[in-house]
Motif scaffolding. Structure first.
Motif, PDB file in Angstrom:
ATOM      1  N   ILE A  61      12.917  14.135  12.676  1.00  0.00           N
ATOM      2  CA  ILE A  61      11.686  13.122  12.214  1.00  0.00           C
ATOM      3  C   ILE A  61      11.347  12.403  13.451  1.00  0.00           C
ATOM      4  CG2 ILE A  61      11.581  11.854   9.715  1.00  0.00           C
ATOM      5  CD1 ILE A  61      14.303  13.544   9.145  1.00  0.00           C
ATOM      6  N   ARG A  62       9.856  12.169  12.837  1.00  0.00           N
ATOM      7  CA  ARG A  62       8.978  11.546  13.419  1.00  0.00           C
ATOM      8  C   ARG A  62       8.293  10.295  12.572  1.00  0.00           C
ATOM      9  NH1 ARG A  62       9.018  11.662  19.049  1.00  0.00           N
ATOM     10  NH2 ARG A  62       9.419  13.812  19.845  1.00  0.00           N
ATOM     11  N   ASP A  63       8.425   9.107  13.011  1.00  0.00           N
ATOM     12  CA  ASP A  63       7.759   8.359  12.327  1.00  0.00           C
ATOM     13  C   ASP A  63       8.711   7.196  11.053  1.00  0.00           C
ATOM     14  OD1 ASP A  63       5.780   7.185  14.617  1.00  0.00           O
ATOM     15  OD2 ASP A  63       4.830   9.444  13.942  1.00  0.00           O
ATOM     16  N   LEU A  64      10.169   7.420  10.806  1.00  0.00           N
ATOM     17  CA  LEU A  64      10.167   7.020   9.766  1.00  0.00           C
ATOM     18  C   LEU A  64      10.618   5.619   9.381  1.00  0.00           C
ATOM     19  CD1 LEU A  64      11.976   8.140   6.714  1.00  0.00           C
ATOM     20  CD2 LEU A  64      13.435   8.430   8.781  1.00  0.00           C
ATOM     21  N   SER A  65      10.151   5.061   7.999  1.00  0.00           N
ATOM     22  CA  SER A  65      10.129   3.673   7.473  1.00  0.00           C
ATOM     23  C   SER A  65      11.681   3.830   7.682  1.00  0.00           C
ATOM     24  CB  SER A  65       9.960   3.569   6.371  1.00  0.00           C
ATOM     25  OG  SER A  65      10.022   2.233   6.019  1.00  0.00           O
ATOM     26  N   ALA A  74      11.438   3.750  12.829  1.00  0.00           N
ATOM     27  CA  ALA A  74      11.787   4.686  14.397  1.00  0.00           C
ATOM     28  C   ALA A  74      10.822   5.910  14.252  1.00  0.00           C
ATOM     29  CB  ALA A  74      12.978   5.518  13.622  1.00  0.00           C
ATOM     30  N   ASP A  75      10.603   5.676  15.715  1.00  0.00           N
ATOM     31  CA  ASP A  75      10.024   6.691  16.223  1.00  0.00           C
ATOM     32  C   ASP A  75       9.843   8.100  15.844  1.00  0.00           C
ATOM     33  OD1 ASP A  75       7.807   4.487  16.605  1.00  0.00           O
ATOM     34  OD2 ASP A  75       8.463   4.214  18.448  1.00  0.00           O
ATOM     35  N   ARG A  76      11.190   8.624  15.843  1.00  0.00           N
ATOM     36  CA  ARG A  76      11.721   9.507  16.519  1.00  0.00           C
ATOM     37  C   ARG A  76      13.150   9.171  16.427  1.00  0.00           C
ATOM     38  NH1 ARG A  76      14.577  12.260  20.714  1.00  0.00           N
ATOM     39  NH2 ARG A  76      14.981  14.657  21.062  1.00  0.00           N
ATOM     40  N   PRO A  84       1.186  14.004   9.150  1.00  0.00           N
ATOM     41  CA  PRO A  84      -0.502  13.454  10.127  1.00  0.00           C
ATOM     42  C   PRO A  84      -0.223  12.163  10.378  1.00  0.00           C
ATOM     43  CG  PRO A  84      -1.180  14.610   8.556  1.00  0.00           C
ATOM     44  CD  PRO A  84       0.047  14.522   8.501  1.00  0.00           C
ATOM     45  N   ILE A  85      -0.371  11.222   9.097  1.00  0.00           N
ATOM     46  CA  ILE A  85      -0.785   9.244   8.799  1.00  0.00           C
ATOM     47  C   ILE A  85       0.170   8.771   8.613  1.00  0.00           C
ATOM     48  CG2 ILE A  85      -3.262  10.341   8.393  1.00  0.00           C
ATOM     49  CD1 ILE A  85      -2.096  10.034   5.423  1.00  0.00           C
ATOM     50  N   GLU A  86      -0.009   7.363   8.814  1.00  0.00           N
ATOM     51  CA  GLU A  86       0.737   6.240   8.690  1.00  0.00           C
ATOM     52  C   GLU A  86       2.810   7.120   9.450  1.00  0.00           C
ATOM     53  OE1 GLU A  86      -0.139   3.938   8.077  1.00  0.00           O
ATOM     54  OE2 GLU A  86      -2.390   4.533   7.070  1.00  0.00           O
ATOM     55  N   THR A  87       3.163   6.896   7.818  1.00  0.00           N
ATOM     56  CA  THR A  87       4.474   6.885   8.201  1.00  0.00           C
ATOM     57  C   THR A  87       5.645   7.857   7.167  1.00  0.00           C
ATOM     58  OG1 THR A  87       4.170   4.806   8.794  1.00  0.00           O
ATOM     59  CG2 THR A  87       7.214   5.297   8.327  1.00  0.00           C
ATOM     60  N   ASN A 137       0.749  -0.852   0.036  1.00  0.00           N
ATOM     61  CA  ASN A 137      -0.232   0.082   0.238  1.00  0.00           C
ATOM     62  C   ASN A 137       1.022   0.920  -0.151  1.00  0.00           C
ATOM     63  OD1 ASN A 137      -1.539   2.257   0.621  1.00  0.00           O
ATOM     64  ND2 ASN A 137      -2.707   1.203   2.076  1.00  0.00           N
ATOM     65  N   GLY A 138       1.024   1.424  -1.306  1.00  0.00           N
ATOM     66  CA  GLY A 138       2.205   2.562  -1.188  1.00  0.00           C
ATOM     67  C   GLY A 138       1.686   4.171  -0.598  1.00  0.00           C
ATOM     68  N   ARG A 139       0.617   4.033  -0.125  1.00  0.00           N
ATOM     69  CA  ARG A 139      -0.139   5.396  -0.111  1.00  0.00           C
ATOM     70  C   ARG A 139       0.311   5.711   1.275  1.00  0.00           C
ATOM     71  NH1 ARG A 139      -6.477   4.329  -1.928  1.00  0.00           N
ATOM     72  NH2 ARG A 139      -5.989   2.069  -1.240  1.00  0.00           N
ATOM     73  N   HIS A 140       0.330   4.240   2.308  1.00  0.00           N
ATOM     74  CA  HIS A 140       0.806   4.685   3.870  1.00  0.00           C
ATOM     75  C   HIS A 140       2.372   5.329   3.485  1.00  0.00           C
ATOM     76  CE1 HIS A 140       1.924   0.452   3.929  1.00  0.00           C
ATOM     77  NE2 HIS A 140       3.764   0.965   4.760  1.00  0.00           N
ATOM     78  N   LEU A 141       3.221   5.323   2.949  1.00  0.00           N
ATOM     79  CA  LEU A 141       4.658   6.356   2.582  1.00  0.00           C
ATOM     80  C   LEU A 141       4.624   7.245   2.156  1.00  0.00           C
ATOM     81  CD1 LEU A 141       7.085   3.200   2.404  1.00  0.00           C
ATOM     82  CD2 LEU A 141       6.262   3.786   3.850  1.00  0.00           C
TER      83      LEU A 141
END
Length: 215
Positions: free
Chosen positions: A101-105, A156-158, A74-77, A57-61
């Motif tokens: 940076i927050r919520d990085l894949s 990574a959360d942060r 604000p949403i996903e990663t 699901n490419g839309r969550h990156l």
């Protein structure tokens, strides 16, 4: 089996395109993969993990919502390729003020882009996330991981990037990559999605046995 860095870059570009990235981001992803392999890191494993996410699901990156203050979505990663490209666009700001940076894949995949910022700004940058501390001046990398973590975490959360003292160790210069056969096959499968289907004309003009026997 080992592969040249040119082979890695060429396959990575097609695989990224096959997974759905546009050609610009596919080129960024391929150069990042090559740089990681040149540092004796498993860039193919990281790219395969990122492209798996795009396939699901490419839309969550996403790219960062804003490039001031804390970078987040604000949403996903956050996607490490799109976020890394944004780092390059803000090189002077990143080198002078740092960035959070927050919520990085796949956070290790951001490293080639941080290295590019370090080279352009002639600085040494420190990248940290939970259990990881990595220093680079653009050409040399010093990696430190706690016993409880691995370089290849998927999230990574942060993550924080900040200027630090110069490195003193020598740069590595490997010229071949050693990806796992599974990751190499995964990238090949995605790359195959970019190949145009054969036509009657291409079969007549292309390689292979063809339809004419000249013997």
């Amino acid at each position: 089996m080992s592969y040249s860095l040119n082979e890695v870059e060429a396959l990575s570009k097609r695989a990224a395109r096959g997974a759905g990235l546009d050609w610009g981001f596919a080129e960024e992803a391929s150069k990042a993969t090559r740089w990681l392999c040149a540092q004796d890191l498993d860039g193919c494993r990281l790219l395969s993990s990122i492209l798996d996410a795009y396939q699901d699901n490419g839309r969550h990156l996403h790219a960062p919502l804003t490039l001031t203050g804390e970078w987040h979505t604000p949403i996903e990663t956050l996607c490490p390729v799109q976020t890394g490209a944004s780092l390059s666009d803000c090189a002077a700001q990143v080198a002078s003020d740092g960035v959070e940076i927050r919520d990085l894949s796949n956070p290790l995949f951001i490293l080639p882009f941080v290295a590019a910022v370090a080279r352009v700004t002639k600085t040494c940058l420190l990248v940290t996330w939970e259990g990881a501390s990595i220093t680079t001046d653009g050409n040399t990398v010093d990696l430190r991981f706690s016993a409880e973590t691995t370089p290849y975490v998927e999230h990574a959360d942060r993550l924080v990037i900040a200027q630090t003292a110069p490195l003193t160790k020598a740069a590595k210069s490997p010229c071949r990559a050693n990806p796992s056969s599974q990751n190499w096959e995964e990238l090949n499968s995605l790359a195959a999605l970019t190949y145009a289907p054969a036509t009657e004309t291409s079969r007549r003009l292309g390689a292979g046995g063809g339809q004419t026997d000249n013997d």
